[in-house]
Design an enzyme around this catalytic site. Structure first.
Site, PDB file in Angstrom:
ATOM      1  N   THR A  36      -6.096   8.134   7.260  1.00 48.65           N
ATOM      2  CA  THR A  36      -6.008   6.980   6.371  1.00 48.65           C
ATOM      3  C   THR A  36      -7.420   6.502   6.075  1.00 48.65           C
ATOM      4  O   THR A  36      -8.343   6.831   6.802  1.00 48.65           O
ATOM      5  CB  THR A  36      -5.151   5.866   7.006  1.00 48.65           C
ATOM      6  OG1 THR A  36      -5.048   4.771   6.094  1.00 48.65           O
ATOM      7  CG2 THR A  36      -5.739   5.380   8.309  1.00 48.65           C
ATOM      8  N   GLY A  37      -7.561   5.738   5.019  1.00 48.18           N
ATOM      9  CA  GLY A  37      -8.887   5.258   4.655  1.00 48.18           C
ATOM     10  C   GLY A  37      -9.322   5.841   3.327  1.00 48.18           C
ATOM     11  O   GLY A  37      -8.481   6.298   2.544  1.00 48.18           O
ATOM     12  N   THR A  77       1.605   7.052   0.302  1.00 48.89           N
ATOM     13  CA  THR A  77       0.732   5.933  -0.059  1.00 48.89           C
ATOM     14  C   THR A  77       0.823   5.616  -1.548  1.00 48.89           C
ATOM     15  O   THR A  77       1.206   6.472  -2.349  1.00 48.89           O
ATOM     16  CB  THR A  77      -0.737   6.299   0.279  1.00 48.89           C
ATOM     17  OG1 THR A  77      -1.558   5.154   0.123  1.00 48.89           O
ATOM     18  CG2 THR A  77      -1.281   7.390  -0.613  1.00 48.89           C
ATOM     19  N   SER A 131       0.803  -1.223   0.000  1.00 48.64           N
ATOM     20  CA  SER A 131       0.000   0.000   0.000  1.00 48.64           C
ATOM     21  C   SER A 131       0.830   1.264   0.000  1.00 48.64           C
ATOM     22  O   SER A 131       0.290   2.362   0.026  1.00 48.64           O
ATOM     23  CB  SER A 131      -0.916   0.003   1.220  1.00 48.64           C
ATOM     24  OG  SER A 131      -0.131  -0.088   2.380  1.00 48.64           O
ATOM     25  N   ARG A 149      -6.300   9.114 -10.382  1.00 49.92           N
ATOM     26  CA  ARG A 149      -7.005   9.401  -9.122  1.00 49.92           C
ATOM     27  C   ARG A 149      -6.002   9.793  -8.019  1.00 49.92           C
ATOM     28  O   ARG A 149      -4.963   9.179  -7.847  1.00 49.92           O
ATOM     29  CB  ARG A 149      -7.798   8.175  -8.702  1.00 49.92           C
ATOM     30  CG  ARG A 149      -8.563   8.352  -7.374  1.00 49.92           C
ATOM     31  CD  ARG A 149      -7.794   7.803  -6.192  1.00 49.92           C
ATOM     32  NE  ARG A 149      -8.561   7.834  -4.955  1.00 49.92           N
ATOM     33  CZ  ARG A 149      -8.042   7.587  -3.756  1.00 49.92           C
ATOM     34  NH1 ARG A 149      -6.768   7.282  -3.633  1.00 49.92           N
ATOM     35  NH2 ARG A 149      -8.778   7.636  -2.673  1.00 49.92           N
ATOM     36  N   THR A 162      -2.130   3.350   4.438  1.00 46.45           N
ATOM     37  CA  THR A 162      -1.252   4.461   4.127  1.00 46.45           C
ATOM     38  C   THR A 162      -0.444   4.710   5.369  1.00 46.45           C
ATOM     39  O   THR A 162      -0.981   4.547   6.460  1.00 46.45           O
ATOM     40  CB  THR A 162      -2.131   5.715   3.875  1.00 46.45           C
ATOM     41  OG1 THR A 162      -2.808   5.554   2.641  1.00 46.45           O
ATOM     42  CG2 THR A 162      -1.346   7.003   3.874  1.00 46.45           C
TER      43      THR A 162
END
Ligand code: ASP
Length: 323
Positions: free
Chosen positions: A234-235, A201, A81, A211, A183
């Site tokens: 994060t997320g 990340t 990641s 993106r 991340t």
């Protein structure tokens, strides 16, 4: 997925119970000013903190600690990641996002950077060597090469195989906290009470080409205000951008909230904006304030973070969650 998170999940309850999990602060508990301190997201935060601590414990600058710390997962091909070995976009290209911010509100970022193992260091160069804050795509790569960074293939055999497997269905739904992202966000305060942060990340696995998530966006994935504190996230980055999450957390701390309270308020803002969507996704915030207090909160269970301070040493915590 070959991230440490999956490995971690795979360890099962016996090991989990042996780990020194602690939920952040109980309500009303005040901790004495703590420094230096470094906190970082997810299980790989433990290893990253070790590198950061070498600098912090020797009286070094938090900015240097951040850069060295997050380079650990960036350079680890087994972390799918971040950096080398990061899962690619839907076209099979590994595109990296990173930002860094220091105690004087200097900041730098790169988005959609390909072929460079340490985007955090390119972000730092953007901050220190250019009049700009953010460089994107080919321009960021060109700049990195001019600065002496080496062009490398970041797509490992494992990531390529995972991508090819994904191509069979090409299903894309950013259900977080499971397979497709994490991340490293790291924030630290050094012995001189100077605060810095970094976030890096490969973004959501199999994202659309081009993106960009929250992680490289100052205010969204990271924010530092040396008077108040710092936050990172994060997320699912789209949800963090919508509320300018890390800036929100820092501003909530400015209003007198603890890091824990501020992280909780930011997560609740996401729930309020998107009550249904928020049930399906993960977002986590992690923050420190000028007293060296820390806090974290997430939408879903399973968001872990690592804290290294003289008091805590280097421990993994599991954040409380809304759901
Ligand atoms: N926040 C990152 C992004 O949206 C992903 C993650 O934290 O896993 O790109």
């Amino acid at each position: 997925m070959k991230t440490s998170r999956r490995k971690f999940i795979g360890l099962g309850a016996s090991v989990l119970s042996a780990l020194p999990f602690v939920n952040a602060f109980g309500k009303g508990r005040m901790t004495p000013a703590t420094k230096p301190i470094v906190v970082s997201t997810w299980n790989f935060g433990i290893q990253a903190n070790v590198e950061a601590w070498k600098i912090l414990s020797a009286g070094g600058r938090s900015l240097d600690a951040i850069e060295k710390g997050v380079q650990v997962p960036e350079g680890d091909p087994k972390e799918s990641s971040v950096g080398l070995g990061g899962l690619p976009d839907r076209e099979g290209k590994v595109t990296l996002d990173a930002c860094i911010m220091d105690e004087k509100a200097n900041c730098g970022a790169v988005v959609c950077l390909e072929h460079i193992v340490h985007p955090i260091s390119v972000a730092r160069k953007v901050m220190e060597e250019t009049p700009h804050v953010m460089l994107a795509g080919d321009g960021a790569l060109q700049f990195a090469l001019q600065q002496g960074f080496k062009k490398e293939n970041l797509l490992t055999k494992e990531s390529e195989a995972a991508w090819k497997e994904w191509l069979k269905t090409s299903k894309y739904k950013p259900i977080a906290n499971i397979e497709n992202h994490d991340t490293i966000g790291m924030v630290a305060m050094d012995a001189k009470s100077n605060i810095s942060g970094g976030c890096t990340t490969s973004g959501m696995a199999y994202k659309m080409r081009g993106r960009v998530g929250d992680s490289p966006i100052i205010g969204a994935g990271l924010f530092v205000d040396n008077e108040i504190g710092a936050a990172t996230s994060t997320g699912v980055g789209e949800e963090v951008i919508r509320i300018v999450g890390s800036h929100l957390v820092v501003e909530l701390m400015r209003q007198g909230n603890s890091p824990q309270q501020a992280c909780e308020m930011a997560v609740r803002r996401i729930v309020k904006n998107q009550p249904e969507n928020s049930k399906q996704i993960q977002v986590g915030f992690l923050a420190i304030n000028k007293n060296g207090e820390y806090g974290a909160y997430a939408l879903q269970k399973g968001f872990t973070y690592a804290v290294y301070s003289p008091e805590v040493q280097n421990k993994l915590f599991e954040a409380k969650s809304y759901y």
